[in-house]
Design an enzyme around this catalytic site. Structure first.
Site, short mmCIF file in Angstrom:
data_model
loop_
_atom_site.label_atom_id
_atom_site.label_comp_id
_atom_site.label_asym_id
_atom_site.label_seq_id
_atom_site.Cartn_x
_atom_site.Cartn_y
_atom_site.Cartn_z
CD GLU A 36 -2.47 1.33 2.77
OE1 GLU A 36 -2.83 0.26 3.30
OE2 GLU A 36 -2.75 2.45 3.24
CD GLU B 286 -3.21 7.76 5.76
OE1 GLU B 286 -2.05 7.38 5.56
OE2 GLU B 286 -4.10 7.04 6.26
C1 LIG Z 1 -8.73 5.27 3.19
O1 LIG Z 1 -7.40 5.41 2.92
C2 LIG Z 1 -6.46 4.79 3.76
C3 LIG Z 1 -5.13 5.05 3.17
O2 LIG Z 1 -4.63 6.05 3.86
C4 LIG Z 1 -6.72 3.34 3.94
O3 LIG Z 1 -5.77 2.76 4.81
C5 LIG Z 1 -8.07 3.17 4.46
O4 LIG Z 1 -8.41 1.81 4.54
C6 LIG Z 1 -9.09 3.91 3.66
N1 LIG Z 1 -10.22 4.02 4.47
C7 LIG Z 1 -11.41 3.97 4.00
C8 LIG Z 1 -12.41 4.15 4.98
O5 LIG Z 1 -11.71 3.80 2.85
#
Ligand SMILES: *[C@@H]1O[C@H](CO)[C@@H](O)[C@H](O)[C@H]1NC(C)=O
Ligand SMILES: *[C@@H]1O[C@H](CO)[C@@H](O)[C@H](O)[C@H]1NC(C)=O
Ligand SMILES: *[C@@H]1O[C@H](CO)[C@@H](O)[C@H](O)[C@H]1NC(C)=O
Length: 313
Positions: free
Chosen positions: A132, A137
């Site tokens: 990932e 962020e």
């Molecule tokens: C949104 O983005 C983050 C990456 O920073 C990820 O880890 C996370 O699972 C995502 N969350 C949602 C709620 O989609």
């Protein structure tokens, strides 16, 4: 001497960029054709309700204009505490990418206590085994931005490396420190949140190759934005982009083993495992979930505004 020179060349070769050609221009009225909408339960336990494409369009949570595109959360509804969370949008590119460059020309990102926006890349079905990469962020309006890599065990980053940001953790393994990942904090406040927005946004870019991952950021008014980034060229030459903000080399991480082909994902959640956990510590009022439920107008500025996303291969 010859040997030293050869070694120098080979070490340069592993960090040098290259020229890439445009493969996807994501902009204008067709902006959302690039994506599938993910109306899924939030894997990070946020106070969110991800809606499908038709609902997003009907509620104007997504809007594709001729010169910019919006992805936003609902800012009109007081929520039933026993019902679903705040309507929001999560989109995932239809295509996947390995070696590529992506340039995000972003004018505005979501603001408000409780928000947790992200622009990132992964392969969800095998997470964390395909890795990932978080490009944008943050939570609760806290600057600066952080770029973070998360992997299966056996991937660490060197403490000293060529980047303008500051490393936080060196082990990328999701099992270490509750999945903190190997993060790099950006050097300037205008890389995230209200400071990013009041500065008119800027450009984020990722360059991923088999030997390194680089993340770059140029604020809107920066004098050092490469011309191919500023102009949205048909090719980009990352050799001219200078030192990256975050640099993840393959020195003690076999990137070909830890990273699969990735989708590009944009999501906006509230509270949950990250924003909720540090909500009070970040100076936000009351309890996170109550704030989301009861204060729709606080989310008026909880939106992404993109001029474009350009992917090069
Ligand atoms: C949104 O983005 C983050 C990456 O920073 C990820 O880890 C996370 O699972 C995502 N969350 C949602 C709620 O989609
Ligand atoms: C939908 O959102 C766009 C972008 O924010 C805005 O320009 C437009 O006026 C909105 N339309 C409606 C019907 O609210
Ligand atoms: C890093 O990449 C270089 C260049 O391809 C390669 O020679 C080296 O074996 C890689 N190192 C690791 C740890 O994968």
């Amino acid at each position: 001497m010859k040997l030293v020179f050869a070694l120098l060349l080979s070490s340069l070769a592993s960090v040098r960029g290259a020229t890439y050609s445009i493969s996807d221009t994501v902009a204008g009225s067709t902006f959302f054709n690039f994506f599938d909408f993910e109306a899924i339960a939030d894997p990070t336990h946020g106070r969110v309700n991800y809606v499908d494409q038709a609902t997003a369009a009907a509620q104007n949570l997504t809007f594709a204009g001729s010169s910019n595109s919006i992805i936003r959360a609902d800012f009109k509804t007081v929520l039933d505490p026993n019902g679903p969370g705040r309507n929001s949008v999560r989109v995932r590119s239809k295509k996947t990418y390995t070696t590529h460059v992506a340039v995000f020309n972003l004018n505005h990102m979501p603001e408000a206590c409780s928000t947790w926006p992200a622009i990132w890349e992964t392969e969800e079905s095998i997470w964390p085994n395909g890795g990932e990469i978080d490009i944008v962020e943050g939570v609760n309006d806290q600057s600066p931005n952080a770029a973070t890599v998360h992997t299966s065990p056996g991937c660490t980053m060197p403490s000293s490396r060529s980047q303008t940001g500051t490393s936080t953790q060196l082990d990328c393994n999701t099992q270490v420190n509750s999945n903190s990942g190997c993060g790099v904090k950006f050097p300037t406040a205008n890389s995230y949140g209200p400071s990013f927005n009041s500065n008119g946004g800027g450009w984020y870019a990722i360059e991923r190759t088999p030997t390194f991952i680089k993340v770059f950021f140029w604020p809107r008014n920066s004098g050092s934005v490469p011309s191919d980034v500023r102009n949205g060229g048909s090719t980009v030459d990352t050799d001219n982009w200078g030192t990256p903000t975050a640099f993840f080399p393959n020195t003690s991480c076999d990137l070909t083993q830890h990273f699969s082909a990735h989708n590009i994902i944009i999501n906006l959640t509230f509270c949950g495992d990250f924003a909720g956990a540090v909500y009070s510590q970040d100076g936000c009022p009351g309890a996170c979930v109550d704030f989301v439920n009861n204060n729709p107008s606080a989310f008026t500025n909880s939106y992404f505004d993109f001029t474009s996303i350009r992917v090069y291969q």
